[in-house]
Design an enzyme around this catalytic site. Sequence first.
Site, PDB file in Angstrom:
ATOM      1  N   ALA A   1       8.868  30.590  10.694  1.00 25.95           N
ATOM      2  CA  ALA A   1       9.127  31.738  11.428  1.00 25.95           C
ATOM      3  C   ALA A   1       9.038  33.009  10.320  1.00 25.95           C
ATOM      4  O   ALA A   1       8.013  33.608  10.103  1.00 25.95           O
ATOM      5  CB  ALA A   1      10.239  31.658  11.940  1.00 25.95           C
ATOM      6  N   ARG A   2      10.038  33.066   9.750  1.00 30.12           N
ATOM      7  CA  ARG A   2      10.436  34.245   8.967  1.00 30.12           C
ATOM      8  C   ARG A   2       9.161  34.482   7.750  1.00 30.12           C
ATOM      9  O   ARG A   2       8.681  35.558   7.435  1.00 30.12           O
ATOM     10  CB  ARG A   2      11.623  34.558   8.221  1.00 30.12           C
ATOM     11  CG  ARG A   2      12.782  34.967   9.322  1.00 30.12           C
ATOM     12  CD  ARG A   2      14.050  34.716   8.867  1.00 30.12           C
ATOM     13  NE  ARG A   2      14.157  33.259   8.646  1.00 30.12           N
ATOM     14  CZ  ARG A   2      15.030  32.820   7.929  1.00 30.12           C
ATOM     15  NH1 ARG A   2      15.991  33.553   7.157  1.00 30.12           N
ATOM     16  NH2 ARG A   2      15.415  31.522   7.678  1.00 30.12           N
TER      17      ARG A   2
ATOM     18  N   GLY B   1      13.275  26.141   9.799  1.00 31.21           N
ATOM     19  CA  GLY B   1      14.533  26.884   9.462  1.00 31.21           C
ATOM     20  C   GLY B   1      14.395  26.882   7.968  1.00 31.21           C
ATOM     21  O   GLY B   1      15.418  27.307   7.202  1.00 31.21           O
ATOM     22  N   GLY B   2      13.236  26.728   7.412  1.00 30.89           N
ATOM     23  CA  GLY B   2      13.167  26.837   5.773  1.00 30.89           C
ATOM     24  C   GLY B   2      12.660  27.760   5.028  1.00 30.89           C
ATOM     25  O   GLY B   2      12.360  27.716   3.818  1.00 30.89           O
TER      26      GLY B   2
ATOM     27  N   CYS C   1      18.281  29.501  21.225  1.00 31.31           N
ATOM     28  CA  CYS C   1      18.467  30.959  21.050  1.00 31.31           C
ATOM     29  C   CYS C   1      19.988  31.247  21.194  1.00 31.31           C
ATOM     30  O   CYS C   1      20.786  30.802  22.220  1.00 31.31           O
ATOM     31  CB  CYS C   1      17.660  31.689  22.035  1.00 31.31           C
ATOM     32  SG  CYS C   1      18.184  33.566  21.774  1.00 31.31           S
TER      33      CYS C   1
ATOM     34  N   LYS D   1      12.963  23.101  21.771  1.00 28.27           N
ATOM     35  CA  LYS D   1      13.373  23.573  20.517  1.00 28.27           C
ATOM     36  C   LYS D   1      14.681  23.906  20.237  1.00 28.27           C
ATOM     37  O   LYS D   1      15.020  24.555  21.045  1.00 28.27           O
ATOM     38  CB  LYS D   1      12.274  25.050  19.882  1.00 28.27           C
ATOM     39  CG  LYS D   1      12.849  25.520  18.661  1.00 28.27           C
ATOM     40  CD  LYS D   1      11.998  26.514  18.203  1.00 28.27           C
ATOM     41  CE  LYS D   1      12.486  27.556  16.973  1.00 28.27           C
ATOM     42  NZ  LYS D   1      13.282  28.222  17.032  1.00 28.27           N
TER      43      LYS D   1
END
Length: 468
Positions: free
Chosen positions: A253-254, A227-228, A128, A167
């Site tokens: 994630a997104r 991150g992809g 983070c 992570k």
Amino acid sequence: MLKKLKVINFIMSESKQRLDYKNKTVLAPMVRVGTLPMRLLALDYGADIVYSEELIDWKFLRSIRRVNDVLGTVDFVDPADGTVVFRTCPREKDRVVVQLGTCDPQRALKVAKMVENDVAAIDINMGCPKEFSLKGGMGAALLKDSDKACEILTTLIKNIKIPVTCKIRIFPDLDETIALVKKFANTGISAIGVHGRTIQERPQHPNRVEMIKEIAKSLDIPVIANGGSREIEKFKDIGKFREATGCNSVMIARAAQWNCSIFRKEGLLPIDDVIKAYLKYSVDYDNSPSNAKYCVQNILRELQETPRGKKFLECQTLEQICEIWDLGDYCHKKQIEYQKNGLQGRREVNPLSQAPESKRRKIEIVLPPDVTELQCAFIRRNFIEDTDLPKSKLLVYTTKNGLPKPKYETIQEDKLFRSIVTVNGKKYSSSFWEKNKKFAEQGAALVCACFLGLIDQNVLVANGSILR
Ligand code: FNR
């Protein structure tokens, strides 16, 4: 020496309850998004492992573990205000990873001990980049204090029975990153999540896929590529990301935040289906309206500008949100059922504190000095029978005492309402703006009933009507 360490690590991980990190598709940790409803939805759609949002150790330590028989969940609740810090259920027990924000091995261990029987693994957030984390020595700050990071990991690995992971983000330099991940791997962690951006890089920067690949090659433990999302628009793209990074596990994630059905082998579902399924879990697990609203907003994105989106943005209660997706009745019935079964109200974030600035200003209107005010929301599900409603109670009270009937005056500002009720010559109002006149009158009656002792103020605090 290195070989010896590896043998010890192997023995330690063998003795743990194992969560297999190989060939897995993972819901990444996401603050506010990764609460129970979204995690269950991700599992429904095909995710193998789901991470909680980052939970800060000292906040977690304030909580107490409660079995919630009404919902069939295990809750970690802050006794000071009833906030649910973490809610989980048996269905996800073998697949949920709690992610901790920490800078202290002993605090992290205490939290891990509190949850180790309820979850599958513990992850330490070392990626983070937010100021809050960095200043507190947490998140990506641990990448620069790798001795402390290792101390946290080894303390957990030695003392808890479930796997421990971390992570990270990468350094700009590959060799430096590889040295770091090897140091972490040697602690005995079961896997490592690697987000292919540096601390300074933002989501719009390209993800360093090649770097993740080199990291994966250099380690014997599973590397979970992350991150992809910019390149992940459909299920097949997950496979491409897996291949490009040379990792057999990937963490999303997104792309999942926007449409959680990204995990479906059969393909993406329309967002209305996803929202409906998400809301159903929100109702079933008594998610707070503010959390549900935030997640739905992230699914709707630019569709918030449509008439339906705007109507959605006006919603304050879960039932109102559900109504837009034809689940209003379902929500209403379920909430009444839960109430009857004795579900304690969860403390809400005041929805108006999240309203646009123009709406918040309205709260500042000044009422005549003779009006007794209390910030008190009318939450329909807290009243099972019509005779329990505050307005009904006031009517009975005035009739019994030979007083004139309660008189209501309502103020409307834009689409929000506040009422003043007069009983026995005295005026009462709730400073909470309601969505309609009916609710505003009930809110005013609630305040009056509270001051007359017809409704116990402690009950209103417990069921979330009084917002402190
Ligand atoms: C995140 N991310 C994140 N990471 C983490 O380790 N703990 C967390 O609590 C959060 N919270 C969070 C919230 C939201 C809304 C987003 C979008 C992201 C970072 C996330 O897990 C991931 O590393 C990055 O988003 C990159 O992966 P994607 O989005 O490209 O799949």
